[in-house]
Design an enzyme around this catalytic site. Structure first.
Site: not given
Ligand code: XMP
Length: 521
Positions: A60, A87-88, A177, A179, A236, A377
């Site tokens: 964050g 991180c945060y 990070h 991710e 979608d 998606k």
């Protein structure tokens, strides 16, 4: 039912990526704002209700020592549920459990090398002690003192405490990070937390999702409810329709509105797949005249959008009244639209008023069926394939609600729309033939009311201009123009000029977003 990992969002731009990386490893997870865990009694209730096998605290933009910085109840760490702080999230864990967090002298942004001090366990289970890992970091604060009971697991040149953990309490923290793709072994580290620390079974798959989603739709709609679905031909709504059809068969009615500003062959394709192949009750409404009459002489982009939105709702409303007992409306809402993400951004300006069917449910007093609410998606695409939709439909590039109307600048008449449609189809064919279609966010043509002189054979021509647009983007919010190979551009240009009467000049748009937008209007 499947296991659940809870991701608490502290406003990081990467929070959705954390969820993606977890789900890619067949573990289901949900993102919730950190505020759900602010209050001690709420934390117990939340964990009691959701029964997560693990909790991830995201990064964050704040500093934990600032007045009013986002925080959570300390009780979260006392419930026996494994926690991963990123991180945060790592800094907050340190602070709440008695460590020290300060602004760093040397900040760490971008690529960094981390040395693992305690391999073989926790997030570093598959890494040897002493090994170096390339990671992506982005922080100005760091942990100066560890909370009691914590071990120092990793360090980097600019950050002594790149990793720390309390293995017996199953609390693991990393200052970088895992991710993002710039941390090449990041998914593996997350996997170590999921499978090694949380004991994840990897029980989330598309096949199991289909079963659960079908059961949910049946339960919501009951044994005699009818559902209407506005099919646009996009991914979608197509996947939502296929899923609901699997659940309730002919109690689903799909409405496809041909508004006169669709891509070439779109209407025929939708009919072939849904009516002929899936045997869905599909009503194709020919509303071309109605839309084009309403749009005649309108050149203002915002007016075009409003007219198309208004007419769509009117046509849909009229049609749905003819379907007896319809009480539900299907929508292809996706997870990114649902996540109540923590926003640290200020109010943003409306650049374009995007048209969707948002006005429908209230007007028609219908309950919403949204079977894709939990999916990203690319998961929707996977689901589409699982349900038997053809690959070319599942991988269709996004197409705006107002369609070719915002790509045909100047007068919107049938003849010019046909010119654009034919040129656009050539662009799609050539981009597909070059194997580029699926890696590009959008590629299309824009017809400009700019006439120029040319020569074909021995004759002078005086015709309009086609702009070719192709952009890379992750979400449509920002975009880079694509460096299409010259031979692909060359083939597009010569085919358009040879095959489409009305265009004698082709140009390539090399504007990114910002400062441009993706569409020209
Ligand atoms: P812009 O042109 O704003 O487009 O950079 C960003 C993305 O949104 C799509 N777009 C729309 N989609 N209704 C839609 O459903 C609209 O009115 C609309 N306008 C733009 C555009 O195609 C791009 O993917």
């Amino acid at each position: 039912m499947h296991q659940l990992v809870l991701v608490l969002d502290f406003g990081s731009q990467y929070t959705q990526l954390i969820a993606r990386r977890i789900r890619e490893q067949s573990v289901y997870c949900e993102i919730h704002p950190y505020t759900v865990a602010k209050d001690p009694s709420k934390v117990r209730e939340l964990v009691g209700n959701m029964k997560p096998i693990g909790i991830v605290l995201s990064g964050g933009p704040s500093s934990v020592y600032e007045e009013g910085a986002p925080t959570i109840a300390r009780e979260l760490f006392e419930l026996g549920v494994p926690v991963l702080g990123i991180c945060y999230g790592a800094q907050l864990t340190a602070k709440l459990l008695g460590g020290v967090v300060n602004a760093a002298d040397k900040r760490e942004y971008g690529r960094a090398t981390v040395r693992v001090k305690q391999g073989g366990e926790g997030v570093f289970r598959t890494v040897k002690t002493g090994d170096e890992l390339q990671v992506w970091a982005s922080h100005g604060d760091h942990v100066d003192g560890l909370p009691p009971g914590f071990a120092h697991t990793a360090e980097s040149d600019n950050c002594a405490m790149s990793g720390f953990a309390n293995a017996s309490k199953k609390i693991h923290c990393v200052q970088f990070h895992p991710e993002v793709v710039h941390t090449p072994r990041g998914a593996e580290l997350l996997g170590n937390f999921l499978f090694g620390v949380c004991g994840a079974a990897g029980d989330w798959s598309m096949a199991s999702f289909v079963e659960e989603a079908v059961a949910k739709v049946r339960a919501q709609v009951g044994s005699d409810g009818r559902v209407i679905c506005g099919l646009s031909g996009g991914v979608d709504s197509s996947v939502a329709a296929a899923l609901i059809h699997r659940a309730i068969g002919d109690r689903l009615t799909c409405i496809f509105v041909d508004n006169g500003v669709l891509r070439k062959g779109e209407r025929e394709q939708v009919a072939a797949i849904f009516r002929d192949h899936f045997k869905v009750d599909l009503r194709v409404i020919d509303a071309e005249d109605r839309f084009l009459n309403a749009l005649a002489d309108v050149t203002d982009p915002e007016k075009k959008r409003k007219i198309i939105g208004y007419e769509f709702i009117a046509v849909f409303d009229e049609q749905s009244k003819q379907i007896a007992n319809a009480r539900f409306l299907a929508q292809g809402t996706l997870y990114p639209d649902v996540i109540e993400s923590v926003s640290f951004k200020g109010p943003s300006h409306t650049i374009k008023s995007h048209h969707n069917v948002g006005g429908l449910p209230e007007k028609m007093k219908l309950a919403l069926v949204e079977p894709l609410r939990e999916l990203f998606k690319d998961e929707v695409r996977q689901l589409g394939l699982e349900l038997g939709l053809p690959k070319h439909m599942v991988w269709r590039q996004p197409f705006p609600g107002p369609g070719l109307a915002v790509r045909c600048l100047g007068n919107l008449d049938r003849a010019r729309l046909d010119v654009l449609r034919n040129a656009d189809a050539i662009i799609e064919e050539e981009i597909r033939a070059a194997g580029l279609y699926e890696s590009i966010w959008q590629s299309f043509g824009v017809l400009l009311p700019v006439k120029s002189v040319g020569v074909m054979g021995d004759a002078r021509t005086y015709e309009e201009t086609l702009a070719v647009r192709a952009v890379h983007s992750r979400d449509g919010m920002t975009a880079d123009w694509v460096q299409l190979p010259y031979d692909v551009l060359g083939r597009i240009s010569s085919r358009v000029i040879n095959e489409v009467r009305g265009i004698n000049r082709v140009v390539y748009d090399i504007t990114s977003k910002p400062p441009g937008t993706i569409e020209w209007e």
